[in-house]
Design an enzyme around this catalytic site. Structure first.
Site, PDB file in Angstrom:
ATOM      1  N   GLY A 230      14.058   7.064 -23.760  1.00  0.00           N
ATOM      2  CA  GLY A 230      14.024   6.046 -22.736  1.00  0.00           C
ATOM      3  C   GLY A 230      14.374   4.687 -23.298  1.00  0.00           C
ATOM      4  N   SER A 231      15.005   3.857 -22.499  1.00  0.00           N
ATOM      5  CA  SER A 231      15.312   2.496 -22.918  1.00  0.00           C
ATOM      6  C   SER A 231      14.033   1.646 -22.874  1.00  0.00           C
ATOM      7  CB  SER A 231      16.391   1.904 -22.015  1.00  0.00           C
ATOM      8  OG  SER A 231      17.588   2.649 -22.108  1.00  0.00           O
TER       9      SER A 231
ATOM     10  N   HIS B  80      12.888   0.317 -25.846  1.00  0.00           N
ATOM     11  CA  HIS B  80      12.354   0.333 -27.210  1.00  0.00           C
ATOM     12  C   HIS B  80      13.321  -0.317 -28.205  1.00  0.00           C
ATOM     13  CE1 HIS B  80       9.396   2.969 -25.504  1.00  0.00           C
ATOM     14  NE2 HIS B  80      10.271   3.932 -25.290  1.00  0.00           N
TER      15      HIS B  80
ATOM     16  N   ASP C  15      11.538  14.308 -23.600  1.00  0.00           N
ATOM     17  CA  ASP C  15      12.539  14.264 -24.670  1.00  0.00           C
ATOM     18  C   ASP C  15      12.688  15.626 -25.330  1.00  0.00           C
ATOM     19  OD1 ASP C  15      12.039  11.574 -24.033  1.00  0.00           O
ATOM     20  OD2 ASP C  15      12.565  10.911 -26.051  1.00  0.00           O
TER      21      ASP C  15
ATOM     22  N   HIS D 223       4.913   3.380 -24.662  1.00  0.00           N
ATOM     23  CA  HIS D 223       5.177   3.263 -23.229  1.00  0.00           C
ATOM     24  C   HIS D 223       4.019   2.574 -22.518  1.00  0.00           C
ATOM     25  CE1 HIS D 223       7.347   6.940 -24.588  1.00  0.00           C
ATOM     26  NE2 HIS D 223       8.323   6.369 -23.931  1.00  0.00           N
TER      27      HIS D 223
END
Length: 332
Positions: free
Chosen positions: A53-54, A56, A109, A219
């Site tokens: 996921g973006s 990070h 993931d 997250h």
């Protein structure tokens, strides 16, 4: 919510346009949302692919380049990329020597990378090895995972294994080194504030001004416990003690990363690193290399994480090897 964005629904797409504009050494597939090296992987070299996921950044797209990744798949904010993205990246990056998938231990993931590997092997005959990072000592299971979360060791692993691939190691050797690095690294993080996901428009969680979250995930997942805000020396102790309790880092050199979560300034991160190193020295741990800064973030969360990796001559040699990426660069 105050953010430098146009539309909350287009943050990733707009950001990838900026990545391409800023880095001519990279190529962006905007349809599949994949960042590649502009110069294709050289024939006979094992390709390294990661993603997630973006939110990070610079993980993972900022680590595409010489000495690290060949491609990175960008999911929506805090959302896994799709199997189609990963399959496409695997086929494009493969240079005949196989592909290593570097996957953080989050359920989406792991599942999507596994599916992509099967599809790439079946459809294009690509050899794929997978390593799953699971270095977070804060919790065994969380909102997003079965087992420990994959966090800071992912950065160190991409650097070390990337150097081995550049040096000509084959897929079996690269995979073995990746698993060795993961097994010898541990991390723990904390947060002073929540992050705010653009699409949500409000903080992920609320935390009083006089409290902090210990063991928080990248997250914004809850950690071990919420405790009163304390001086940096005490915070460092609360981060380091669980790591040292979980693994023996004495008897050899270590690489230590003090990572910012995105919202804490470098003056505070360096202060924290100083406190961490004092604790490690008192514990008989030799710090051979260090890294301080924002490398695996959680949007605008204030806080930090500590990662310790037990090294040896091989690991240090690959750590010191040249690297040239948007997020990490030395020796070139």
């Amino acid at each position: 919510m105050k953010k430098l964005i146009n539309d909350p629904d287009n943050v990733l797409a707009d950001s990838l346009v900026g990545v391409e504009a800023a880095h001519p050494e990279l190529r962006v597939d905007h349809v599949n949302r994949i960042i590649y090296r502009a110069e294709p992987t050289k024939r006979g070299k094992v390709a390294l692919i990661s993603g997630g996921g973006s939110g990070h950044e610079p993980l993972h797209g900022g680590f595409v380049g010489f000495g690290m990744l060949d491609a990175a798949c960008a999911g929506e904010v805090f959302t896994s990329p799709t199997p189609d993205q990963m399959q496409e990246a695997t086929k494009v990056a493969d240079a005949g020597a196989g592909v290593l998938h570097i996957v953080k231990n989050y359920t989406g993931d792991v599942m999507n990378f596994e599916m992509a590997a099967e599809l790439a092997e079946a459809d294009a005959g690509v050899m794929v090895e997978t390593v799953v990072t699971n270095d977070d000592v804060a919790v065994e299971d969380s909102t997003w995972t079965a087992g420990r979360r994959g966090v800071g060791v992912t950065v160190l692993l991409e650097k070390i294994v990337g150097a081995a691939a550049e040096a000509g190691a084959d897929l079996t050797a690269v995979g073995a080194l990746a698993r060795k690095v993961n097994a010898q690294g541990r991390s723990m993080g904390m947060a002073l504030t929540s992050c705010t996901v653009p699409a949500a428009g409000k903080p992920t969680f609320e935390i009083p001004d006089d409290m902090m979250e210990m063991g928080v995930g990248i997250h914004g997942e809850p950690g071990r416990h919420r405790v009163p805000l304390a001086p940096a020396a005490s915070i460092a102790q609360q981060l380091v003690e669980p790591i040292l309790h979980d693994f023996d880092f004495t008897g050899g050199p270590s690489i230590v990363m003090l990572n910012g979560m995105g919202g804490s300034p470098l003056i505070e991160l360096y202060l924290m690193y100083g406190e961490v190193k004092k604790i490690l020295e008192k514990s008989g741990i030799t710090v051979a290399r260090s890294l301080v800064g924002n490398y695996i973030t959680s949007l605008d969360m204030a806080g930090c994480s500590v990662t310790i990796l037990k090294a040896d001559d091989e690991i240090l040699r690959f750590w010191d090897a040249p690297v040239n990426t948007a997020g990490l660069r030395w020796g070139v």
